[in-house]
Scaffold this active site. Structure first.
Site, PDB file in Angstrom:
ATOM      1  N   LYS A   1      40.393  24.470 -39.954  1.00 28.28           N
ATOM      2  CA  LYS A   1      40.235  24.530 -38.500  1.00 28.28           C
ATOM      3  C   LYS A   1      40.035  25.988 -38.129  1.00 28.28           C
ATOM      4  O   LYS A   1      40.934  26.811 -38.272  1.00 28.28           O
ATOM      5  CB  LYS A   1      41.471  23.953 -37.800  1.00 28.28           C
ATOM      6  CG  LYS A   1      41.368  23.940 -36.278  1.00 28.28           C
ATOM      7  CD  LYS A   1      40.310  22.952 -35.780  1.00 28.28           C
ATOM      8  CE  LYS A   1      40.265  22.921 -34.249  1.00 28.28           C
ATOM      9  NZ  LYS A   1      39.287  21.934 -33.749  1.00 28.28           N
TER      10      LYS A   1
ATOM     11  N   GLY B   1      34.938  22.599 -36.070  1.00 23.67           N
ATOM     12  CA  GLY B   1      34.783  23.544 -34.981  1.00 23.67           C
ATOM     13  C   GLY B   1      35.689  23.226 -33.806  1.00 23.67           C
ATOM     14  O   GLY B   1      36.591  22.386 -33.885  1.00 23.67           O
ATOM     15  N   ALA B   2      35.419  23.914 -32.690  1.00 20.78           N
ATOM     16  CA  ALA B   2      36.166  23.697 -31.452  1.00 20.78           C
ATOM     17  C   ALA B   2      35.163  23.303 -30.381  1.00 20.78           C
ATOM     18  O   ALA B   2      34.348  24.124 -29.961  1.00 20.78           O
ATOM     19  CB  ALA B   2      36.914  24.971 -31.049  1.00 20.78           C
TER      20      ALA B   2
ATOM     21  N   ALA C   1      36.598   2.963 -31.545  1.00 22.97           N
ATOM     22  CA  ALA C   1      37.499   3.574 -30.573  1.00 22.97           C
ATOM     23  C   ALA C   1      38.944   3.216 -30.901  1.00 22.97           C
ATOM     24  O   ALA C   1      39.236   2.082 -31.288  1.00 22.97           O
ATOM     25  CB  ALA C   1      37.149   3.105 -29.163  1.00 22.97           C
TER      26      ALA C   1
END
Length: 241
Positions: A37, A110-111, A201
């Site tokens: 991260k 990623g962010a 979901a």
């Protein structure tokens, strides 16, 4: 493919759950996996971040986090407001390359979206991917609006000489609407990249055991899974006009 960069078309599209599914599927295929991260925002110093959530769902992965900032903002902004050093793309690339010497697969999460800024110089996840010469997996939403953000992301990747590895829908609804069903055919067309999976979901709420058992069925063979894009499109095809 020893390093795979994973980006979203924006925030809240299911990027972390997709990262966990890719990790779980690779582990099930007998590969060693590390999850990096690059910058974690919006989490307390002692709280679990995205990398920890991936490990919880996927199981035996190595996790690494380069920086953590308390406010839920873009990393560059969060670092500035916290008075802390930002993360630079070369640091992300160096950390991923080091992990790749010890693991079969390194997932770099990623962010938010591809061009969210890490540092004041405008460094982004795309810059880290370029330094790594790594393919980029794009996590997209299912419904209305996703074609625009997905195409923009794919175009930006190609403009930077990067390879869009494919598209994964991060949260496929239990009762998909017309736009979501039509997007199954349109997403690979606008992105110029294959559809490589669809995560139901609410999958992040499954027990770890159930998540790990199901994950390979959500991802295509290119990601070590068994998901068949063509068969899924046929099952979910919208009614004729």
């Amino acid at each position: 493919m020893s390093v795979l960069v994973i980006t979203g078309t924006g925030t809240e599209v299911g990027k972390t759950v997709v990262t966990a599914a890719v990790a779980a599927t690779a582990l099930a295929a007998g590969r060693s996996v590390a999850v990096l991260k690059a910058a974690q925002t919006g989490v307390r110093p002692d709280g679990p971040g995205d990398a920890a959530e991936v490990a919880r769902l996927a199981g035996g992965v190595t996790t690494a986090e380069l920086a953590r900032y308390p406010e839920p903002l873009a990393p560059a902004t969060a670092a500035r407001r916290a008075g802390r050093a930002p993360v630079h793309p070369h640091e992300v690339a160096e950390a991923a390359a080091k992990l790749a010497t010890e693991h079969d697969l390194v997932l770099v999460e990623g962010a938010g979206g591809l061009l969210v800024r890490f540092d004041p110089a405008g460094g982004t996840l795309a810059d880290a991917a370029r330094l790594l010469s790594a393919p980029v997996l794009v996590v997209a939403s299912a419904g209305l609006g996703t074609l625009n953000t997905t195409e923009l992301t794919a175009r930006e990747l190609r403009a930077r000489g990067l390879d869009p590895a494919g598209i994964v829908i991060g949260s496929w609804p239990a009762a998909p609407d017309l736009a979501s069903r039509c997007n199954l055919a349109d997403l690979p067309d606008v992105a110029g990249a294959p559809l490589l999976g669809s995560v139901p979901a609410g999958s992040g709420a499954l027990s770890p055991a159930a998540f790990r058992a199901a994950a390979p069925h959500w991802l295509a063979p290119r990601l070590d899974g068994t998901w068949d894009a063509e068969a899924f499109q046929v099952r979910q095809a919208p009614p004729a006009f």
